[in-house]
Design a protein around this motif. Structure first.
Motif, PDB file in Angstrom:
ATOM      1  N   ASP A 112       0.875  -1.078  -0.118  1.00  0.00           N
ATOM      2  CA  ASP A 112       0.027  -0.033   0.022  1.00  0.00           C
ATOM      3  C   ASP A 112       0.949   1.212   0.131  1.00  0.00           C
ATOM      4  OD1 ASP A 112       1.075  -0.064   2.532  1.00  0.00           O
ATOM      5  OD2 ASP A 112      -0.762  -0.622   3.607  1.00  0.00           O
ATOM      6  N   GLN A 114       3.024   2.357   2.250  1.00  0.00           N
ATOM      7  CA  GLN A 114       3.174   2.903   3.443  1.00  0.00           C
ATOM      8  C   GLN A 114       4.789   3.046   3.817  1.00  0.00           C
ATOM      9  OE1 GLN A 114      -0.161   0.987   6.131  1.00  0.00           O
ATOM     10  NE2 GLN A 114       0.421   3.133   6.874  1.00  0.00           N
ATOM     11  N   ARG A 212       7.157   6.243   7.827  1.00  0.00           N
ATOM     12  CA  ARG A 212       5.802   5.480   7.467  1.00  0.00           C
ATOM     13  C   ARG A 212       4.955   6.321   7.138  1.00  0.00           C
ATOM     14  NH1 ARG A 212       4.034   0.070   7.138  1.00  0.00           N
ATOM     15  NH2 ARG A 212       2.167  -0.132   8.093  1.00  0.00           N
ATOM     16  N   ARG A 215      -1.667   5.199   4.105  1.00  0.00           N
ATOM     17  CA  ARG A 215      -1.965   4.209   3.185  1.00  0.00           C
ATOM     18  C   ARG A 215      -2.566   5.052   1.868  1.00  0.00           C
ATOM     19  NH1 ARG A 215      -4.425  -0.508   1.930  1.00  0.00           N
ATOM     20  NH2 ARG A 215      -3.796  -2.256   3.333  1.00  0.00           N
TER      21      ARG A 215
HETATM   22 MG    MG Z   1      -0.246  -0.810   5.475  1.00  0.00          MG
END
Ligand code: MG
Ligand code: UDP
Length: 329
Positions: A112, A114, A212, A215
């Motif tokens: 995704d 991330q 991080r 999404r």
């Molecule tokens: Mg994820």
């Protein structure tokens, strides 16, 4: 003397991406991954045989269809599909095992977007410098809710307390070499907690910091219930300390029981009790101590049995003199 592994050539890199109901994500994220692959190839960091391996973890939406389309359109995309949903950890394992014969190194990441893709090149650099495991470590947890941050950080501390070796703030964004994958194959356990297994495998490792992100689309598949499940898997698969704690607790209660018995006998001789009280207290104290110690002893054996049935390798040889890959047969 120069180390054999210092002379590594650009690896055939496989990006292993687990996908579960990600139809909204893949059309956006895969071109980004491909671009990253192209960039690393352009910089001479990876071999042109490098690929993206998409693992469909038994999705119920159009994920598999999309993977097939991408594989048809671009030979750098390969897909495998699990017969049903088996969870994130098993999907990653399936991908890594599939890739281990074809790749020199594998990077696992969320599909995704991330996990910041910029860290991949740093991971490959560390591999080229001779590292076999490169752990992606989150720089901060700013994006997380206060609750998630607190529980996640508390969990890492608890793991440390329980004697289970894990890398702080590292999840499943990591590079591993083929040699490590071949060793991972010998870890046959079903209760899978990958981020705890790699430190056990050993070899030269390092960390790479990354941010991080949010999404790209869709929703997380890790609600609180699953996160607690993963945490319990982590603790029980790496540590039998909770069983030792029962034994310690049993011993503590037994000592207190002895005091309880002495106290009740003392009260009896002081004539400060009603008939039957002292004998009842003595029996309760004695038996509860005996019971807890017995459970503790059972726990000790259970813990040993648990570790035995895992059949983890007892030693792993990382190198041999003369650059030999295998020992005598
Ligand atoms: Mg994820
Ligand atoms: N995933 C999977 N099987 C599952 C749940 C998740 O393969 O049963 C994949 C998912 O598609 C994603 C990765 O595992 O690529 C991590 O899941 P997610 O992004 O939902 O978790 P989060 O990043 O929110 O912790």
């Amino acid at each position: 003397m120069e180390n054999r592994r210092d002379k590594r050539k650009s690896p055939v890199l496989y990006l292993v991406l687990p996908c579960y109901n990600e139809e909204a994500v893949l059309p956006v994220s895969i071109p980004m991954f491909l671009e990253k692959l192209e960039e690393m190839l352009f910089h001479g960091k990876i071999d042109q045989e490098s690929r993206i391996l998409l693992v469909d973890d038994g999705s119920r939406d159009r994920t598999w269809e999309l993977i097939c389309q991408m594989a048809e359109k671009d030979c750098r995309c390969i897909g495998i599909r699990q017969s049903r949903n088996r969870g994130h950890q098993n999907a990653i394992l399936a991908g890594m095992m599939e890739a281990r014969k074809l790749a020199d190194a594998v990077i696992t990441a969320d599909c995704d977007g991330q996990d910041d893709m910029a860290a991949m090149e740093e991971m490959v650099d560390a591999y080229l410098d001779g590292c076999d495991i490169v752990y992606g470590v989150r720089r901060s947890r700013e994006l997380d809710t206060g609750f998630k941050r607190m529980t996640a950080e508390g969990f890492y501390r608890l793991m440390k307390l329980l004697g289970a070796e894990t890398v702080y703030n590292h999840a499943d964004y990591r590079l591993v070499s083929r040699q490590v994958l071949e060793e991972l194959e010998h870890y046959q356990e079903v209760n899978l907690y990958l981020r705890g297994l790699f430190p056990l495998i050993g070899f030269k490792s390092t960390t790479v910091l990354y941010d991080r992100k949010a999404r790209i689309a869709g929703e997380t598949h890790y609600p609180l219930r699953k996160m607690i499940g993963l945490a319990i898997d982590g603790i029980t698969s790496l540590s039998v300390k909770p069983l030792h704690l029962i034994a310690g607790f049993g011993l503590g209660v037994s000592l207190l029981s002895m005091l309880g018995i002495i106290w009740s006998v003392y009260e009896y001789f002081r004539n400060a009790t009603i008939p039957g009280w002292s004998s009842t207290i003595c029996i309760i104290c004695f038996l509860s101590g005996v019971q807890l110690i017995s459970i503790g002893i059972l726990g000790e054996y259970l813990g040993k049995t648990y570790m035995e049935v895992k059949k983890r390798p007892r030693y792993i040889i990382s190198e041999r003199t003369g650059g030999k890959e295998e020992g005598p047969v």
